[in-house]
Motif scaffolding. Sequence first.
Motif, mmCIF file in Angstrom:
data_model
loop_
_atom_site.group_PDB
_atom_site.id
_atom_site.type_symbol
_atom_site.label_atom_id
_atom_site.label_comp_id
_atom_site.label_asym_id
_atom_site.label_seq_id
_atom_site.Cartn_x
_atom_site.Cartn_y
_atom_site.Cartn_z
ATOM 1 N N LEU A 81 148.836 -20.200 55.597
ATOM 2 C CA LEU A 81 147.252 -20.980 55.270
ATOM 3 C C LEU A 81 147.152 -21.856 54.006
ATOM 4 O O LEU A 81 146.306 -22.644 53.292
ATOM 5 C CB LEU A 81 147.486 -19.848 54.566
ATOM 6 N N ILE A 83 148.793 -21.400 51.307
ATOM 7 C CA ILE A 83 148.843 -21.449 49.278
ATOM 8 C C ILE A 83 150.009 -21.391 48.587
ATOM 9 O O ILE A 83 151.247 -20.295 48.730
ATOM 10 C CB ILE A 83 148.427 -19.831 49.708
ATOM 11 N N VAL A 117 143.308 -22.704 52.642
ATOM 12 C CA VAL A 117 142.059 -21.416 52.169
ATOM 13 C C VAL A 117 142.409 -22.689 50.703
ATOM 14 O O VAL A 117 141.198 -22.852 50.275
ATOM 15 C CB VAL A 117 143.278 -21.188 52.152
ATOM 16 N N PRO A 128 138.326 -17.813 47.906
ATOM 17 C CA PRO A 128 139.264 -17.872 49.334
ATOM 18 C C PRO A 128 139.716 -17.159 50.173
ATOM 19 O O PRO A 128 139.807 -17.826 51.487
ATOM 20 C CB PRO A 128 140.652 -17.736 47.803
ATOM 21 N N CYS A 129 138.789 -15.894 49.851
ATOM 22 C CA CYS A 129 139.273 -14.857 50.749
ATOM 23 C C CYS A 129 138.111 -15.149 52.024
ATOM 24 O O CYS A 129 138.709 -14.727 53.247
ATOM 25 C CB CYS A 129 139.274 -13.469 50.124
ATOM 26 N N CYS A 132 139.531 -18.022 53.685
ATOM 27 C CA CYS A 132 140.552 -17.188 54.639
ATOM 28 C C CYS A 132 140.549 -16.605 55.743
ATOM 29 O O CYS A 132 140.595 -16.476 57.247
ATOM 30 C CB CYS A 132 141.509 -16.738 53.640
ATOM 31 N N LYS A 136 140.967 -17.706 59.575
ATOM 32 C CA LYS A 136 142.329 -16.865 60.158
ATOM 33 C C LYS A 136 141.350 -16.368 62.012
ATOM 34 O O LYS A 136 142.116 -16.495 62.647
ATOM 35 C CB LYS A 136 142.394 -15.451 59.850
ATOM 36 N N CYS A 222 149.718 -12.176 47.990
ATOM 37 C CA CYS A 222 148.482 -13.547 47.406
ATOM 38 C C CYS A 222 148.130 -13.672 46.732
ATOM 39 O O CYS A 222 147.444 -12.885 46.024
ATOM 40 C CB CYS A 222 147.789 -13.930 48.924
ATOM 41 N N ASN A 224 145.098 -14.438 45.436
ATOM 42 C CA ASN A 224 144.054 -15.092 45.382
ATOM 43 C C ASN A 224 143.648 -13.382 45.784
ATOM 44 O O ASN A 224 142.606 -13.334 45.693
ATOM 45 C CB ASN A 224 143.464 -15.829 46.973
ATOM 46 N N SER A 225 144.697 -12.591 46.279
ATOM 47 C CA SER A 225 144.300 -11.409 45.945
ATOM 48 C C SER A 225 144.474 -10.447 44.382
ATOM 49 O O SER A 225 143.684 -9.472 44.577
ATOM 50 C CB SER A 225 145.741 -10.035 46.737
HETATM 51 FE FE1 SF4 Z 1 143.939 -14.769 52.604
HETATM 52 FE FE2 SF4 Z 1 144.280 -12.676 51.895
HETATM 53 FE FE3 SF4 Z 1 145.271 -14.236 50.452
HETATM 54 FE FE4 SF4 Z 1 142.464 -13.945 50.651
HETATM 55 S S1 SF4 Z 1 144.065 -12.965 49.980
HETATM 56 S S2 SF4 Z 1 143.529 -15.903 50.698
HETATM 57 S S3 SF4 Z 1 142.032 -12.864 52.730
HETATM 58 S S4 SF4 Z 1 145.493 -14.449 52.086
#
Ligand code: SF4
Length: 316
Positions: A81, A83, A117, A128-129, A132, A136, A222, A224-225
Motif C-alpha cells: 500500500l 504506507i 494510499v 486514508p482508509c 485504501c 484494495k 497500520c 492509519n488505524s
Molecule cells: Fe488501509 Fe487498514 Fe491502514 Fe486503513 S488501517 S489505511 S484500511 S491498511
Amino acid sequence: MKCTRCRERAEINLRSHHAAFCKPCFILYFQRQIERTIAKEKMFTPGERILVAVSGGKDSLALWDVLIAQGYHTEGLYLDLGIGTYSSQSREKVERFAQSRTVPLRIVPLADQAVTVPTAAQFTRRVPCAACGTMKRHFFDQAALDGGFDVLATGHNLDDEAARLLGNVLHWQTEYLAREKPVLTPTHAKFVRKVRPLYRMSELETAVYAFFRGIDYIIEECPNSVGATQLFYKEILNQLEAKMPGTKLTFVQEFVRSVQPTFAAPDGSPPRECEVCGMPAFASVCSFCRLLHEVERKKLSALSTQQSVLPPEAEN
Ligand code: SF4
C-alpha cells in the motif's frame, strides 16, 4: 487446568467455549473449526484455486497456514500500500512466510500502479482508509480475475465481524447488513466468490494459533488505524465478552444464521463494466478509476500552481 481433549496440561483456556487445550490439541481444534466452517458455508472445495489476501498480520497468515496444512491450492496476494515502514515490514513478513512454505505469492506494489494510499489521501482529502478500501477492492478483484482463481479468501476474524456488525446495526445500515455474510457470491462474471473462513475464530484464538505455529507476523497496526471507530467498537465488545464469554460469537453467528437471510438482496441492476478499466462498476466509471482520475487532476493542478509562483529564473 487440563486439556479438555487429551487431559495433558492445558496452555490456553477458551472461556467462550468452556474448553481448555494443550498446544497440539489447540492447533488441531483451530484447524478443524476452520475446516468445518469451510464445509458448512460451502466456501470452496479441494479442487478449487484460492487466492488468499495477506497483509502480513496474524489473521491472514494464520488463515493461509491452515489452508496450506489442509492441502488446498492456494496463492498469496500482497498489496504493497506504500504506507512507509508499516508496508515495508509487513511485505517482508509475507515474503518470508511464502518462502518458508514454498508457496506462490503475488505482490502488487501500488507505487507501480500510479497511486499509493498516502498519495490518494493527500490529493483527494479522503481519509486514508476510505481510499485504501477502494484500492484494495479493485486490486483484489483484478488479481483474482487475472490469475483465473475461483475464490478470494480474506482473514477477517470474529472480532472484525462483530465490530462491523455492531457499527452497521447502530446506524441501521441495512444495505451493508444485507451483504454481511461469510460467503459473497459473485454478481458479475469478472468477480469471484469472496469468503471469510475465520469469521467464527476470535482475535485471541488466531493470535494463539499464530504463536503456537511459530508464524512471524507484523505486530504493529497500520498507523492509519489510530482512532478508528472500529477499534472503539472492538473495545466495547471486549468488555461485554469479559463479563459474558461467548457474546461475540453468538452476536455474529446468530445474525448470519437467522437475521441476515431476512434482508432482501440489495436492489439495483447487476454491475456493468467500467469504461476505463473494464472491471465491474455500478456507474459508467468504477470508483477506483474515479479516484485515480481525481488524484491525477489534483496532482497536475498542484504542479501548475507551483510553477506559476516560481520566479522566472527558477523556471529555466
Ligand atoms: Fe488501509 Fe487498514 Fe491502514 Fe486503513 S488501517 S489505511 S484500511 S491498511
